[in-house]
Design a protein around this motif. Structure first.
Motif, PDB file in Angstrom:
ATOM      1  N   UNK B 323       0.877  -1.320   0.034  1.00  0.00           N
ATOM      2  CA  UNK B 323       0.103  -0.010   0.117  1.00  0.00           C
ATOM      3  C   UNK B 323       0.713   1.302   0.098  1.00  0.00           C
ATOM      4  N   UNK B 324       1.738   1.193   0.781  1.00  0.00           N
ATOM      5  CA  UNK B 324       2.657   2.524   1.113  1.00  0.00           C
ATOM      6  C   UNK B 324       3.785   2.539  -0.428  1.00  0.00           C
ATOM      7  N   UNK B 325       3.833   1.499  -1.060  1.00  0.00           N
ATOM      8  CA  UNK B 325       4.469   1.310  -2.375  1.00  0.00           C
ATOM      9  C   UNK B 325       3.640   1.962  -3.305  1.00  0.00           C
ATOM     10  N   UNK B 326       2.544   1.526  -3.520  1.00  0.00           N
ATOM     11  CA  UNK B 326       1.389   2.229  -4.337  1.00  0.00           C
ATOM     12  C   UNK B 326       1.480   3.659  -4.060  1.00  0.00           C
ATOM     13  N   UNK B 327       1.078   4.244  -2.938  1.00  0.00           N
ATOM     14  CA  UNK B 327       1.041   5.409  -2.925  1.00  0.00           C
ATOM     15  C   UNK B 327       2.365   6.375  -2.926  1.00  0.00           C
ATOM     16  N   UNK B 328       3.466   5.941  -2.593  1.00  0.00           N
ATOM     17  CA  UNK B 328       4.679   6.822  -2.736  1.00  0.00           C
ATOM     18  C   UNK B 328       5.124   6.764  -4.111  1.00  0.00           C
ATOM     19  N   UNK B 329       5.247   5.319  -4.545  1.00  0.00           N
ATOM     20  CA  UNK B 329       5.709   5.181  -5.975  1.00  0.00           C
ATOM     21  C   UNK B 329       4.857   5.444  -7.176  1.00  0.00           C
ATOM     22  N   UNK B 330       4.026   5.050  -6.665  1.00  0.00           N
ATOM     23  CA  UNK B 330       2.505   5.046  -7.821  1.00  0.00           C
ATOM     24  C   UNK B 330       2.375   6.550  -8.044  1.00  0.00           C
ATOM     25  N   UNK B 331       2.358   7.314  -7.114  1.00  0.00           N
ATOM     26  CA  UNK B 331       1.978   8.629  -7.120  1.00  0.00           C
ATOM     27  C   UNK B 331       3.022   9.532  -7.862  1.00  0.00           C
ATOM     28  N   UNK B 332       4.167   9.060  -7.656  1.00  0.00           N
ATOM     29  CA  UNK B 332       5.280   9.836  -8.804  1.00  0.00           C
ATOM     30  C   UNK B 332       5.309   9.127 -10.174  1.00  0.00           C
ATOM     31  N   UNK B 333       4.902   7.849 -10.365  1.00  0.00           N
ATOM     32  CA  UNK B 333       4.914   7.205 -11.463  1.00  0.00           C
ATOM     33  C   UNK B 333       3.925   8.174 -12.545  1.00  0.00           C
ATOM     34  N   UNK B 334       2.865   8.405 -11.871  1.00  0.00           N
ATOM     35  CA  UNK B 334       1.733   8.733 -12.670  1.00  0.00           C
ATOM     36  C   UNK B 334       2.206  10.142 -13.299  1.00  0.00           C
ATOM     37  N   UNK B 335       1.979  10.439 -14.517  1.00  0.00           N
ATOM     38  CA  UNK B 335       2.517  11.623 -14.995  1.00  0.00           C
ATOM     39  C   UNK B 335       2.014  13.119 -14.173  1.00  0.00           C
ATOM     40  N   UNK B 336       2.705  13.993 -14.228  1.00  0.00           N
ATOM     41  CA  UNK B 336       2.233  15.386 -13.722  1.00  0.00           C
ATOM     42  C   UNK B 336       1.333  16.070 -14.863  1.00  0.00           C
ATOM     43  N   UNK B 337       0.320  16.360 -14.672  1.00  0.00           N
ATOM     44  CA  UNK B 337      -0.465  17.188 -15.566  1.00  0.00           C
ATOM     45  C   UNK B 337      -0.177  18.492 -15.821  1.00  0.00           C
ATOM     46  N   UNK B 338       1.004  18.941 -16.456  1.00  0.00           N
ATOM     47  CA  UNK B 338       1.412  20.089 -16.730  1.00  0.00           C
ATOM     48  C   UNK B 338       0.639  20.694 -17.841  1.00  0.00           C
ATOM     49  N   UNK B 339       0.197  20.029 -18.880  1.00  0.00           N
ATOM     50  CA  UNK B 339      -0.612  20.686 -20.049  1.00  0.00           C
ATOM     51  C   UNK B 339      -1.537  19.683 -20.415  1.00  0.00           C
ATOM     52  N   UNK B 340      -2.703  19.685 -19.654  1.00  0.00           N
ATOM     53  CA  UNK B 340      -3.876  19.041 -19.791  1.00  0.00           C
ATOM     54  C   UNK B 340      -4.438  19.495 -21.263  1.00  0.00           C
ATOM     55  N   UNK B 341      -4.950  18.196 -21.766  1.00  0.00           N
ATOM     56  CA  UNK B 341      -5.402  18.585 -23.326  1.00  0.00           C
ATOM     57  C   UNK B 341      -4.291  18.314 -24.381  1.00  0.00           C
ATOM     58  N   UNK B 342      -3.412  18.322 -23.982  1.00  0.00           N
ATOM     59  CA  UNK B 342      -1.987  18.132 -25.116  1.00  0.00           C
ATOM     60  C   UNK B 342      -1.456  16.590 -24.826  1.00  0.00           C
ATOM     61  N   UNK B 343      -0.992  16.056 -25.743  1.00  0.00           N
ATOM     62  CA  UNK B 343       0.076  15.048 -25.831  1.00  0.00           C
ATOM     63  C   UNK B 343       1.554  15.724 -25.630  1.00  0.00           C
ATOM     64  N   UNK B 344       2.197  15.116 -24.455  1.00  0.00           N
ATOM     65  CA  UNK B 344       3.250  15.856 -24.112  1.00  0.00           C
ATOM     66  C   UNK B 344       4.568  14.923 -24.140  1.00  0.00           C
TER      67      UNK B 344
END
Lengths: 240, 406, 123
Positions: B323-344
């Motif tokens: 659970x902690x792995x999913x929270x900490x690592x998973x939270x960083x693995x998911x790309x940060x939404x800098x430009x929503x609506x664009x392929x980046x």
């Protein structure tokens, strides 16, 4: 128009107070700061990036930043530092293509400064957000907190640092807006290197500065405006 | 109720040497790993500029969360007046400080500049939840040590209840602080939620009790002290309640995420197509770490079977680490939404799901946190009287014995 | 009786100091700087350079004050020592101005993990 002349044209148009003394030495006369004076809160340095002038196959700003700050590559892209990077965008709706540089956005309310346990992450009076490596413990919480992925961690021992830009293993670093150059009245390396004039640097607080005038007249945006961080780096030609 | 008698663990026996030797070996491995990482720099680990917190943080956060939960048994006895837990209160407090020490050791040794511990201890930015945590951790050590003193010194007995209250309140704040390390991060969509704080408190109850049950089982087994069914039944029922509480908060967290358009993509990623994170979430965290233990603890064939309860506790720990792995690592693995609506795309991995391949050294460092904690528990219970001589039913709960005889 | 033993021991120690090249010079060889004189009195610098540098460091880092008198960059450049190859030696060499004394005093320097220990070669 050749790259050099277009750059000159840009510089000449940039501000009446800007004078090019010699190649590479540009003085922003109105804003040069005496060496013994602290940075002033009357000034807020910022950048306006005109994405319509930024070409996808140009990375002059990135190259200039790397040279200016002595950022070398170890051939390990995952851990090599990047203070400024070119991001290519394709609109999912319209297919419109854009290219733009992303670096530390020098927020007015920087999350990295809020979360830093020791106060190593801090904002200078003139709005430049910096890492004080003397008290950075390398916890990387600022990297977790930065909404722009603007910071890098130094993953290995370094040698041959530039004297004006100390950097070393175990500390976090990021774009300094070339504070060492700005204090001498020079442009940040990326802005100086940008031949197409896509990067306009100046004082957001001075209503007469070109950047302030353009921000008043042109439609511009910040990245992730919903976070209300009031960034000092603004983008034109980009609608989020 | 009879006065509870406590006795030290007998030192220098073959078993004692083996236990201490194994724990010391694991601790040394962790120290070696830390030295290797610090000497070379973090590029030798799996951590990068994208996944900035890795396995050491997973283990450190697990241990810190479990630490405050390990104090539960003492709190239940001092604060809520349940006398059955009283014989185990000192061990509960000892385990709490030991787990915290183990977690903090890992966290410290992973710093870029661990040599600047003094800076971390002397320079505080009070807007930083991390700085608050440093204060909360130090305070926890102080309060729990005083609490142990009031429990173990007859002259101090009258202070035991207020000390227990203080420790209980402090640990709730501490876990709120740990959860808020993530809950306060607006930058990353998978974090940024107020539910993190109460969820971490539920997690601490569950993880801490699981570790505690294993320590009680192991210590009574290794030192040949009786352990009656009355206490085991209470402990395992309590663990079941805590597992359910964690499940509740996880459900709330994911459901709110699914409802909010801004967060939806991140939750769908985790729940359906997040690769390793989806597997860890459903298989390890939910399946092995919650549902299977619940079945083991309450299904009649295994409900009072000690090995099954021990297995359930081990599974809760595994599920907790997942659970902690999913929270900490998973939270960083998911790309940060800098430009929503664009392929980046960019050279800095914008718009991509980040990969993380942990290296051996960081795994050793993480696991050594457990070794440090257990080494402290074993050493302290050899030197001081932490362990009760007997946890037989008549010591723990005379009424229960009387009822059973009827 | 005891006193004579002590005297003998002392005599051996004193003799030992002068014996062998390792003991030939008990003091560090401090390389000469390029400039005419230091920014402060050398005696004062010997005792207080760390405080001066720390003060300057916070002023520069935090406030943006960039006077050169007490800057580490200036120290490094004025006190640079050339090695056999004609290039300034880094802090790793015992000949480096900072190392020569810090090695003798067994005091670790943290500055050069980040700061350049040599003046920049012309680009």
């Amino acid at each position: 128009m050749s790259a050099t002349t277009s750059r000159r044209a840009f510089l000449a148009s940039a501000s009446a107070a800007v004078a090019t003394l010699a190649p590479g030495i540009t003085l922003i006369a109105a804003q040069a700061k005496p060496a013994d004076q602290p940075a002033s809160s009357a000034v807020r340095w910022g950048m306006l990036i005109d994405t319509t002038r930024c070409s996808q196959d140009c990375s002059a700003c990135v190259g200039a930043c790397n040279v200016e700050n002595g950022l070398g590559s170890h051939g390990r892209p995952q851990t090599d530092p990047q203070w400024i990077r070119k991001v290519d965008l394709t609109s999912k709706r319209t297919g419109q293509k854009l290219s733009l540089p992303v670096m530390c956005q020098h927020c007015e309310k920087p999350p990295c400064v809020d979360v830093c346990p020791t106060g190593a992450s801090f904002k200078r009076q003139d709005g430049i957000v910096l890492v004080d490596r003397h008290i950075c413990i390398g916890c990387r919480y600022c990297m977790m907190a930065c909404p722009y992925k603007a910071r890098s961690f130094v993953h290995e021992s370094l040698e041959n640092q530039r004297p004006h830009q100390p950097r070393g293993k175990g500390c976090v670093e990021g774009c300094t807006l070339c504070a060492h150059r700005v204090d001498e009245g020079k442009l940040p390396a990326c802005a100086e290197a940008c031949a197409s004039g896509a990067i306009l640097f100046g004082d957001l607080n001075d209503p007469k500065s070109e950047i302030a005038q353009k921000l008043r007249t042109l439609p511009t945006t910040q990245i992730r405006p919903e976070l209300k961080l009031n960034t000092a780096v603004r983008y034109g030609g980009l609608s989020i | 109720m009879k006065t509870v008698a406590y006795r030290e663990v007998e030192a220098m026996t073959t078993g004692w040497w083996m236990l201490m030797g194994a724990l010391a070996a694991f601790t040394s491995l962790g120290l070696l790993a830390a030295f290797y990482m610090e000497h070379n720099g973090h590029w030798v680990t799996g951590m990068t500029n994208q996944i900035v917190w890795g396995l050491p943080h997973v283990f450190a956060v697990f241990l810190i969360v479990a630490a405050s939960g390990a104090l539960n048994v003492a709190s239940i006895s001092s604060v809520f007046g349940r006398t059955a837990y009283k014989p185990l209160a000192p061990l509960s407090a000892l385990l709490a400080v030991s787990l915290l020490a183990g977690g903090l050791t890992v966290l410290l040794l992973d710093l870029g500049r661990p040599d600047r511990l003094m800076v971390a201890m002397t320079k505080y930015n009070f807007r930083s939840i991390f700085a608050w945590n440093v204060i909360l951790y130090s305070g926890f050590f102080g309060i729990v040590v005083v609490y142990m003193w009031t429990m173990m010194d007859r002259r101090m007995k009258s202070f035991s209840k207020p000390a227990g209250f203080a420790a209980f309140a402090w640990r709730l704040i501490l876990t709120t602080g740990t959860g808020s390390i993530f809950g306060f991060l607006v930058a990353r969509t998978p974090y940024d939620s107020a539910v993190m704080a109460p969820m971490f408190i539920a997690m601490s109850f569950s993880f801490g009790l699981a570790v505690f049950i294993l320590v009680v089982f192991a210590s009574s087994e290794m030192t040949n002290r009786p352990l009656g069914d009355a206490l085991v039944r209470r402990l395992k029922n309590l663990l079941g309640v805590f597992i359910a509480a964690v499940l509740y908060f996880v459900t709330v967290q994911q459901l709110t995420g699914l409802y909010v358009a801004e967060k939806r993509d991140a939750v769908v990623f985790l729940l359906t197509n997040g690769g390793i994170f989806t597997v860890l979430f459903w298989m390890v965290q939910i399946g092995l770490g919650a549902l299977l233990p619940l079945a083991l603890l309450f299904a009649p064939p295994t409900a009072m079977n000690r090995p099954a309860i021990g297995l359930a506790a081990i599974l809760v720990i595994l599920g907790g680490i997942a659970q902690v792995y999913v929270i900490i690592i998973g939270g960083q693995a998911y790309p940060m939404p800098l430009f929503p609506g664009f392929e980046v795309t960019s050279s800095f991995f914008d718009g991509q799901v980040n990969t993380y391949v942990p290296s051996g050294p960081e795994a050793f460092l993480g696991v050594s946190g457990f070794a440090v904690a257990m080494l402290l528990v074993a050493f302290a219970s050899t030197v001081f009287r932490f362990l009760p001589e007997s946890l037989a039913d008549e010591v723990v709960d005379p009424h229960c014995v009387a009822k059973a005889r009827k | 009786m005891k006193a004579s033993w002590l005297i003998a021991l002392l005599a051996m120690l004193v003799a030992g100091l002068g014996w062998g090249p390792a003991f030939a010079d008990p003091f560090p060889t401090i390389p000469k700087a390029k400039g005419e004189r230091c920014v402060e009195d050398p005696q004062y610098m010997r005792r207080n350079h760390m405080d001066i540098l720390r003060h300057q460091r916070d002023d520069t880092m935090r406030l943006g004050i960039r006077t050169t008198k007490h800057s580490l960059k200036e120290c490094v450049s004025c006190h640079a020592v050339d090695g056999k190859d004609g290039k300034p030696v880094t802090v790793k060499s015992s000949q480096h101005f900072c190392s020569s004394c810090h090695e003798f005093a067994a005091v670790d320097i943290d500055c050069f993990a980040c700061h350049a220990s040599t003046p920049e070669a012309k680009r």
